[in-house]
Design a protein around this motif. Structure first.
Motif, PDB file in Angstrom:
ATOM      1  N   ILE A   6      36.809 -20.764  65.315  1.00 39.33           N
ATOM      2  CA  ILE A   6      35.768 -20.174  66.160  1.00 39.33           C
ATOM      3  C   ILE A   6      35.072 -19.083  65.351  1.00 39.33           C
ATOM      4  CG2 ILE A   6      35.270 -19.183  68.444  1.00 39.33           C
ATOM      5  CD1 ILE A   6      37.060 -21.701  68.669  1.00 39.33           C
ATOM      6  N   GLY A  12      35.130 -17.782  58.268  1.00 37.34           N
ATOM      7  CA  GLY A  12      35.413 -18.968  59.090  1.00 37.34           C
ATOM      8  C   GLY A  12      34.997 -20.259  58.409  1.00 37.34           C
ATOM      9  N   HIS A  68      32.945 -24.308  72.944  1.00 39.10           N
ATOM     10  CA  HIS A  68      34.350 -23.908  72.805  1.00 39.10           C
ATOM     11  C   HIS A  68      35.260 -24.944  73.464  1.00 39.10           C
ATOM     12  CE1 HIS A  68      32.574 -20.032  71.776  1.00 39.10           C
ATOM     13  NE2 HIS A  68      33.758 -19.617  71.377  1.00 39.10           N
ATOM     14  N   ILE A  81      37.542 -16.177  64.338  1.00 40.91           N
ATOM     15  CA  ILE A  81      37.116 -15.365  63.178  1.00 40.91           C
ATOM     16  C   ILE A  81      35.688 -14.910  63.402  1.00 40.91           C
ATOM     17  CG2 ILE A  81      37.188 -15.231  60.666  1.00 40.91           C
ATOM     18  CD1 ILE A  81      38.616 -17.914  60.696  1.00 40.91           C
ATOM     19  N   TRP A  99      34.225 -11.958  73.939  1.00 43.78           N
ATOM     20  CA  TRP A  99      33.438 -13.089  74.416  1.00 43.78           C
ATOM     21  C   TRP A  99      34.066 -14.412  73.954  1.00 43.78           C
ATOM     22  CZ3 TRP A  99      30.047 -17.152  73.246  1.00 43.78           C
ATOM     23  CH2 TRP A  99      29.269 -17.575  74.325  1.00 43.78           C
ATOM     24  N   GLU A 155      43.467 -12.588  57.141  1.00 38.29           N
ATOM     25  CA  GLU A 155      43.552 -13.118  55.768  1.00 38.29           C
ATOM     26  C   GLU A 155      43.306 -11.993  54.770  1.00 38.29           C
ATOM     27  OE1 GLU A 155      44.489 -16.042  55.064  1.00 38.29           O
ATOM     28  OE2 GLU A 155      44.501 -16.768  57.122  1.00 38.29           O
ATOM     29  N   ILE A 157      41.582 -11.809  51.658  1.00 39.74           N
ATOM     30  CA  ILE A 157      40.701 -12.541  50.747  1.00 39.74           C
ATOM     31  C   ILE A 157      39.644 -11.583  50.183  1.00 39.74           C
ATOM     32  CG2 ILE A 157      40.931 -14.804  51.820  1.00 39.74           C
ATOM     33  CD1 ILE A 157      37.949 -12.627  52.598  1.00 39.74           C
ATOM     34  N   LEU A 159      35.524 -11.535  48.982  1.00 37.16           N
ATOM     35  CA  LEU A 159      34.290 -12.314  48.967  1.00 37.16           C
ATOM     36  C   LEU A 159      34.072 -12.834  47.552  1.00 37.16           C
ATOM     37  CD1 LEU A 159      31.789 -10.114  51.046  1.00 37.16           C
ATOM     38  CD2 LEU A 159      33.004 -12.168  51.764  1.00 37.16           C
ATOM     39  N   LYS A 211      47.688  -5.144  58.105  1.00 35.52           N
ATOM     40  CA  LYS A 211      46.382  -5.549  57.559  1.00 35.52           C
ATOM     41  C   LYS A 211      45.576  -4.339  57.065  1.00 35.52           C
ATOM     42  CE  LYS A 211      42.348  -7.466  56.836  1.00 35.52           C
ATOM     43  NZ  LYS A 211      42.042  -8.124  55.579  1.00 35.52           N
TER      44      LYS A 211
END
Ligand SMILES: NC(=O)c1ccc[n+]([C@@H]2O[C@H](COP(=O)([O-])OP(=O)(O)OC[C@H]3O[C@@H](n4cnc5c(N)ncnc54)[C@H](O)[C@@H]3O)[C@@H](O)[C@H]2O)c1
Length: 462
Positions: A6, A12, A68, A81, A99, A155, A157, A159, A211
């Protein structure tokens, strides 16, 4: 296994591609029709290394939709995400996640089998259990732990290497509502990772803290190396690379993120650090360590600009090489290069800038006070001074001849020391490498120690 993703943004879309590459069937959801169309056409909706290629190659296993319902009903697990932008207090806003969770909840109401919902967006401690999980229960009319599972699993990660990092993580972090949720996600990750990395499983709140702790720790490490670099600049023969290479040999420290150059930037490090201070404050804990890191980091561009300005004639043309916050990225959020270019402009210099990915930076929208040129050569030919703000290979390959122009000498401020070996001895170039001292810097130390030694009583050892 069928997974739904999502939010088909930078993270994502890259996750969707990586899952499909590993044989999963993926249904992506986004509120943006353009992103959905791009995925369905096998194209990347955002710029990210290898994304186009991975999506193209695995097209038969990836589809996207605005619904969804379709995604949740057609998969066993959903990864959410969506953006969690920082608000004025430094906390991460949950408005998009709320939302997305309400849409997911409505879809769950229609589902008869167990489903796992995994929140991947960065959130602060308590957000999953207290802020989002109740929305799923309310909208679905179902009970967590019985009818569906919940995990928080961000995650780690960067960029520019998201897919590679996702497939080869140091570890996967799983915050679990209960044993069943965590075990299911652990088995998915075991299929997904290419390097056999294991999972660290814990409560939702411990994972949320882990995190932001990882990123905040790294920001402290970078800032520490930058402080050592500044000290080296004040020492005769000071050399930050010599000091940090030795520090790196100590296994308690290690060499990553210990270069000693410019500050950190980008969409994650600065805001995660501030968010950790926010939540520490709410928990009644002193977070001055993180706050000082942020303050020091925000002072670097101005300090560096002051040092550069001292060496130049007023009004001269300065080339700033590198506008993104790091090499191979087009992201300029919190970028030191942009901050330095703006600060030089404010001081009255004519600034021309170059970045290999400037075409993807929507330059017109930024309203920058400096000029962005398309060609590196054009930038160098106009400039009496050059500032290198990122350790991009393209800049490390420059040689003396590339700096030849109408001026007898050109000043090069090499903030990552990428051209140190090539330029520091050139007679045409005034070379300034950050984190490097010169013999002129002997004076403060001589004063300090000579003063002390003359004050000591002279004793006769015999
Ligand atoms: N980008 C990074 O380097 C990075 C690294 C680690 C963590 N994160 C975290 O990951 C999250 C996402 O970051 P990103 O960089 O991928 O964001 P992004 O802005 O690139 O993408 C978010 C996507 O979500 C879509 N979206 C918003 N609301 C939605 C909804 N209700 N349903 C479906 N789609 C919806 C948007 O249209 C957009 O395509 C954030 O919490 C971020 O902090 C990002």
């Amino acid at each position: 296994m069928k997974v739904s993703i999502i939010g088909l943004g930078k993270l994502g879309a890259s996750m969707a591609a990586a899952f499909a590459h590993r044989g999963f069937t993926v249904i992506g959801v986004d509120v943006n029709q353009k992103s959905v169309d791009a995925i369905n056409n096998g194209r990347a909706p955002v710029q990210e290394t290898g994304l186009d290629e991975y999506l193209g190659k695995n097209r038969e296993r990836i589809s996207a939709t605005l619904s969804h319902d379709e995604a949740v009903l057609g998969s066993e697990v959903s990864f959410v995400i969506v953006p969690t932008p920082s608000d004025d207090s430094g906390a991460f806003s949950l408005q998009y996640a709320e939302w997305a969770f309400s849409q997911n909840g409505k879809a769950l109401r229609k589902k008869n089998s167990y489903h796992l919902v995994v929140l991947t967006s960065t959130v602060l401690p308590g957000a999953t259990r207290e802020g989002l999980l109740p929305i799923l229960e309310k909208e679905s009319g179902k009970r967590v732990g019985r009818d569906f599972g919940v995990c928080y699993s961000p995650e780690f990660i960067a960029l520019g290497s998201i897919i590679k990092n996702f497939l080869n993580p140091d570890f996967t972090l799983i915050g679990e509502f209960d044993e069943r949720s965590g075990a299911m996600l652990e088995s998915i990750y075991a299929e997904m990772v290419e390097n056999g990395a294991g999972s660290a499983r814990m409560s939702l709140e411990n994972a949320e803290l882990t995190k932001i702790s990882v990123n905040t720790y790294v920001t402290m490490k970078i800032t520490f190396a930058n402080m050592i670099a500044s000290m080296c600049e004040q020492l005769p023969g000071g050399d930050v690379d010599v000091v940090t290479s030795a520090l790196a040999l100590d296994t308690r420290i290690g060499g990553r993120y210990l270069t000693g150059a410019l500050g950190y930037g980008g969409p994650c490090f600065p805001r995660d650090n501030v968010a950790l201070s926010f939540i520490a404050g709410k928990l009644g804990v002193d977070s001055s360590l993180a706050k000082t890191t942020d303050t020091l980091n925000r002072s670097i561009a101005e300090r560096v600009t002051g040092n550069i300005a001292k060496e130049l004639k007023p009004g001269s043309t300065v080339a700033v090489l590198g506008l993104a916050y790091k090499p191979f990225s087009h992201v300029t959020e919190e970028s030191q290069g942009v901050q330095i270019a703006e600060a030089l402009s404010r001081r009255g210099f004519r600034v021309v800038a170059y970045d290999a990915l400037s075409q993807e930076m929507s330059v017109a929208e930024h309203n920058w006070s400096f000029l962005v040129l398309d060609s590196l050569g054009e930038c160098l030919s106009q400039s009496e001074a050059v500032v290198i703000t990122v350790p991009a290979p393209e800049f490390a390959e420059l040689s003396e001849i590339d700096f030849e122009n109408q001026w007898a000498t050109v000043s090069v401020f090499d903030l990552w020391r990428t051209l140190r070996n090539r330029l520091s001895k050139s007679p045409r170039i005034r070379y300034f490498g950050s984190g490097l001292g010169t013999d002129e810097k002997l004076e403060p130390l001589r004063k300090l120690w000579t003063g002390k030694s003359t004050a000591l009583p002279i004793t006769n050892a015999s």
